[in-house]
Design a protein around this motif. Structure first.
Motif, short mmCIF file in Angstrom:
data_model
loop_
_atom_site.label_atom_id
_atom_site.label_comp_id
_atom_site.label_asym_id
_atom_site.label_seq_id
_atom_site.Cartn_x
_atom_site.Cartn_y
_atom_site.Cartn_z
N HIS A 232 0.87 -1.28 0.19
CA HIS A 232 -0.27 -0.03 0.13
C HIS A 232 0.95 1.30 -0.06
O HIS A 232 0.83 2.05 0.89
CB HIS A 232 -0.83 0.05 1.45
N GLU A 234 0.69 4.07 -1.12
CA GLU A 234 0.08 5.59 -0.80
C GLU A 234 -0.21 5.78 0.95
O GLU A 234 -0.31 6.85 1.09
CB GLU A 234 -1.46 5.46 -1.49
N TRP A 235 -0.03 4.99 1.54
CA TRP A 235 -0.29 4.94 3.04
C TRP A 235 1.18 5.34 3.83
O TRP A 235 2.19 5.22 3.25
CB TRP A 235 -0.63 3.67 3.67
N ARG A 236 0.74 6.33 4.77
CA ARG A 236 2.07 7.04 5.51
C ARG A 236 1.89 6.38 7.07
O ARG A 236 0.72 6.26 7.62
CB ARG A 236 1.76 8.42 5.46
N SER A 261 7.68 7.00 3.37
CA SER A 261 6.35 6.57 3.99
C SER A 261 6.32 6.69 5.48
O SER A 261 5.21 6.98 5.93
CB SER A 261 6.07 4.93 3.50
#
Length: 387
Positions: A232, A234-236, A261
């Motif tokens: 994933h 796009e996740w932080r 990230s």
């Protein structure tokens, strides 16, 4: 009633300090005469807002110079013995002068309620406090977090106290096993939700918060999130807090190649907004007392992924209902739990709603009457309810 809260450093940061300041403020709002006694002072101003009706007193002002350990201090301990055991996490604060100042202050009191907030202070209260004072010890950690020497002194001396207040049912069972003849009561910390803004589950953000120390297990969370980030991207992950492990954690982020990230955010004055803007809260601690920021996250309808560490998470969360519990230290399990929530927005929404409902059990209007009732019972010479 007259209530004195004694903190090691009322001018510092940390969950215990914030919790005790909140208690003092709430008791002042209820019309009681309240004082906070700070054993040491190393800053000009408190980091948490103290109600103007609360008196703030300092026993050892160390703003000009923080004393170092010395031969004199070691000799004093050999010749005079010590009340503060070597294994107590804050033992380094208790030079001869500091320990003597606390003993003199505690022994001078003759009325009201004295609430001490860590083993060092609890032991001094037990051994030097006058019986005319109602002495209540607060314990903010699991017994397992303490060294054998600290547990030995707790078992030996806490019997002189009027009550020992712990945070969770697990803590209560632990202390009653070690301390079978004493009144142990459970009163959780209050969480001030106010008008908590619920997460909309729109931002691909996992939040964690706490001191950057080994206890908080961020060295386990970072590699767990690194595995999630591959699936994933796009996740932080945003980690809020300061502490001595910052450089090591920064190096770990680089080692796992997640510099884009994972962010070490430092201290934030708007943590509540950061929680509301996130979608998951992660707790990776090796041990806890009652994880306050986790419960604050729950007031914002955030589902939680947590290690089932001693003692707090399982005393708050119901696994599969308002969060996911993972075996302590299981990095693969932590990654899998994060991956499960990240991949299922509907599950996050359901668990988040349940988390907000659970957090209501820790609201001040639920918790503060427990403290008021305890103090009233003890001042009247009655054993505390539930014992």
């Amino acid at each position: 009633m007259k209530i004195r809260y004694m903190l090691l450093h009322a001018y510092g940061m940390g969950g215990t300090i914030r919790t005790v300041v909140n208690q003092a403020n709430a008791m002042a709002c209820l019309g009681h005469e309240v004082e906070i006694v700070s054993v040491v002072r190393r800053r000009d101003a408190p980091q948490f807002e103290i109600d103007p009706r609360v008196t703030l007193r300092t026993l050892a002002d160390q703003r000009d110079r923080v004393p170092e350990d010395s031969f004199g201090r070691r000799a004093w301990r050999r010749l005079r013995g010590r009340i503060v055991p070597h294994g107590e996490f804050a033992a380094g604060y208790f030079t001869e002068g500091v320990e003597r100042a606390v003993m003199d202050h505690v022994s001078s009191l003759r009325d009201g309620v004295l609430v001490t907030t860590r083993p060092a202070l609890n032991l001094i209260s037990a051994r030097r406090g006058h019986r005319s004072v109602v002495r209540v010890a607060q314990e903010h950690l699991s017994l397992d977090a303490y060294s054998d020497g600290v547990r030995h002194d707790i078992a030996r001396h806490y019997g002189a106290l009027d009550a020992v207040a712990v945070l969770t049912r697990t803590n209560m069972r632990e202390f009653r096993r070690l301390f079978p003849r004493g009144p142990v009561v459970r009163i959780p910390n209050a969480v001030h939700a106010g008008h908590a803004r619920p997460s909309r589950q729109e931002n691909p953000v996992v939040v964690a918060a706490g001191r950057l120390v080994a206890q908080k297990g961020f060295d386990l969370l970072i590699p767990a999130f690194a595995r999630v980030a591959r699936r994933h991207p796009e996740w932080r992950l945003r980690v809020f807090g300061t502490g001595p492990k910052k450089a090591a954690l920064g190096a770990l982020i680089e080692e796992h190649g997640v510099g884009g990230s994972v962010e070490l955010m430092g201290r934030s004055t708007r943590l509540q907004d950061e929680l509301a803007d996130a979608s998951i809260y992660a707790l990776s601690s090796r041990f806890e007392g009652l994880p306050m920021v986790m419960i604050e996250a729950m007031t914002h309808a955030l589902p939680v992924v947590a290690f089932d560490c001693p003692t707090g998470p399982a005393d708050v969360l119901t696994d599969g209902t308002d969060g996911l519990l993972v075996p302590p230290g299981d990095v693969d399990g932590l990654a899998a739990a994060l991956d499960r929530l990240i991949g299922d927005r509907d599950l996050r929404c359901r668990m988040g709603a349940a988390a907000a409902e659970t957090a209501g059990d820790y609201a001040p209007e639920v918790v503060m009457p427990m403290w008021e009732n305890l103090f009233e019972e003890l001042l009247a010479g009655r054993p505390p309810g539930g014992w």
